[in-house]
Design an enzyme around this catalytic site. Structure first.
Site, short mmCIF file in Angstrom:
data_model
loop_
_atom_site.label_atom_id
_atom_site.label_comp_id
_atom_site.label_asym_id
_atom_site.label_seq_id
_atom_site.Cartn_x
_atom_site.Cartn_y
_atom_site.Cartn_z
N HIS A 33 -0.93 -0.92 -10.22
CA HIS A 33 -1.33 -1.63 -9.27
C HIS A 33 -2.08 -3.05 -9.72
O HIS A 33 -3.16 -3.43 -9.94
CB HIS A 33 -2.62 -1.08 -8.69
CG HIS A 33 -2.82 -1.52 -7.32
ND1 HIS A 33 -3.64 -0.80 -6.23
CD2 HIS A 33 -2.70 -2.91 -6.62
CE1 HIS A 33 -3.61 -1.58 -5.06
NE2 HIS A 33 -3.19 -2.58 -5.38
N GLU A 84 -5.48 6.60 -7.45
CA GLU A 84 -5.27 5.67 -8.50
C GLU A 84 -6.53 5.72 -9.05
O GLU A 84 -7.54 5.98 -8.73
CB GLU A 84 -5.24 4.11 -8.07
CG GLU A 84 -3.81 3.96 -7.32
CD GLU A 84 -3.67 2.50 -6.86
OE1 GLU A 84 -4.53 1.74 -7.25
OE2 GLU A 84 -2.64 2.24 -6.11
N ARG A 95 0.75 -1.13 -0.03
CA ARG A 95 -0.05 0.00 0.01
C ARG A 95 0.88 1.26 -0.09
O ARG A 95 2.05 1.48 0.64
CB ARG A 95 -0.86 0.08 1.30
CG ARG A 95 -2.04 -1.12 1.22
CD ARG A 95 -3.15 -0.92 -0.01
NE ARG A 95 -4.24 -1.81 0.03
CZ ARG A 95 -4.33 -2.77 -0.50
NH1 ARG A 95 -3.09 -3.20 -1.01
NH2 ARG A 95 -5.14 -3.77 -0.53
#
Length: 315
Positions: free
Chosen positions: A277, A258, A229
């Site tokens: 991601h 994001e 994270r």
């Protein structure tokens, strides 16, 4: 409604015939636009933490009865608010090996200069202009030695690397069981590692765990890899460390915002190897997510919900 179906595959990977289903590929950032898109929905399926569900969003969705998330943890859903508004939240299984594999893709990419060398080759630039880091005999430092961290450690040993680990509750016995040595402190791990990889859950205790002072204790030849994270690392401090050569580079798969804004430094810094991601984005994981989401829906409609997330504040 299925949100954030980036690849447009959700409807193909499971049998959604029991309910009227649509998917949205585009990420909706604006809450007003999101409410307009899903306010008539009684069931919403979300992919990981792409779209947050804070308390104020639940308050604006009175028809919502079931929220299904991929995985059994989602820190972007206010579970207490879901309970107050009568919304059941269910999850799915997931596989931890894809994030492990992507971690090693980033480590190898950084160590051997894959991005600059491949770009140079395609653009007709210099033929060989970097010198790679020998992983064999180097030290991998792991911040976190849970399921994913332990898998990363196993691969490191296969490469002939020394492995050390640290977290706030890690014991020598647990480290040894994963084939790692226990670093005396976080600072010691950072100062002695050639590659540092982060594998911790983001919580109030771990947020900002790696800050400017921590980065300053890393070797100038070292790499930082984060597939966990973004909030675990002070992002402005990391940008500054990369710009000034405090560390050699970073491999990143997670970001504070994001999708990553088009003008963000991580898109252009030459010593950053970044992916959007992708840690969990594999065919097997997607099949599991969406097929178990359908199971969750069937069970909810039958009055016997399964894989419920506890109605408490995530973290």
């Amino acid at each position: 409604m299925i949100l954030d179906d980036y690849q447009g595959v959700a409807l193909e990977l499971a049998d959604w015939s029991a309910v009227e289903t649509r998917s949205i590929r585009e990420h909706i950032t604006d809450q007003d636009e999101l409410v307009a898109a899903i306010e008539d929905c009684e069931i919403v399926v979300v992919m990981r933490e792409r779209t947050p569900f804070p308390a104020e969003l639940f308050a604006r969705l009175p028809r919502l009865r079931l929220l299904v998330t991929s995985g059994m943890r989602n820190a972007s859903i206010d579970l207490e608010a879901a309970g107050r508004h009568g919304v059941t939240v269910c999850g799915t299984a997931g596989n931890s090996t894809p994030p492990t594999e992507l971690t090693w893709a980033l480590i190898l990419g950084l160590a051997r200069g894959i991005l600059p060398e491949a770009t140079s080759l395609r653009q007709g630039g210099p033929w060989q202009h970097t010198i790679g880091l020998d992983l064999h005999g180097s030290t991998l430092g792991l911040l976190g030695l849970g399921k994913i961290g332990s898998q990363v450690a196993g691969v490191a040993r296969a490469f002939g690397m020394d492995v050390t680990a640290w977290s706030q509750n890690l014991t020598p016995d647990r480290a040894a069981a994963a084939g790692a040595g226990l670093a005396p402190s976080k600072r010691d791990l950072l100062a002695t590692s050639d590659v540092v990889s982060i594998h911790l859950v983001l919580s109030d205790r771990t947020r900002g765990l790696v800050g400017a002072e921590d980065l300053a204790h890393m070797r100038p030849t070292a790499y930082l890899v984060n597939t966990s994270r973004a909030g675990l690392v002070d992002q402005p401090a990391l940008v500054a460390a990369l710009r000034t050569g405090v560390i050699a580079g970073a491999g990143l798969d997670v970001f504070d915002e994001e999708p990553l804004p088009a003008d963000h430094p991580f898109r252009t810094l030459p010593n950053v190897l970044a992916t959007p991601h992708l840690g969990y984005v594999t065919w097997d994981n997607y099949r599991t997510y969406y097929r178990e989401a359908v199971e969750d829906i069937h069970a909810f409609l039958a009055g016997t919900p399964i894989r419920e997330l506890p109605q408490r504040q995530a973290g």
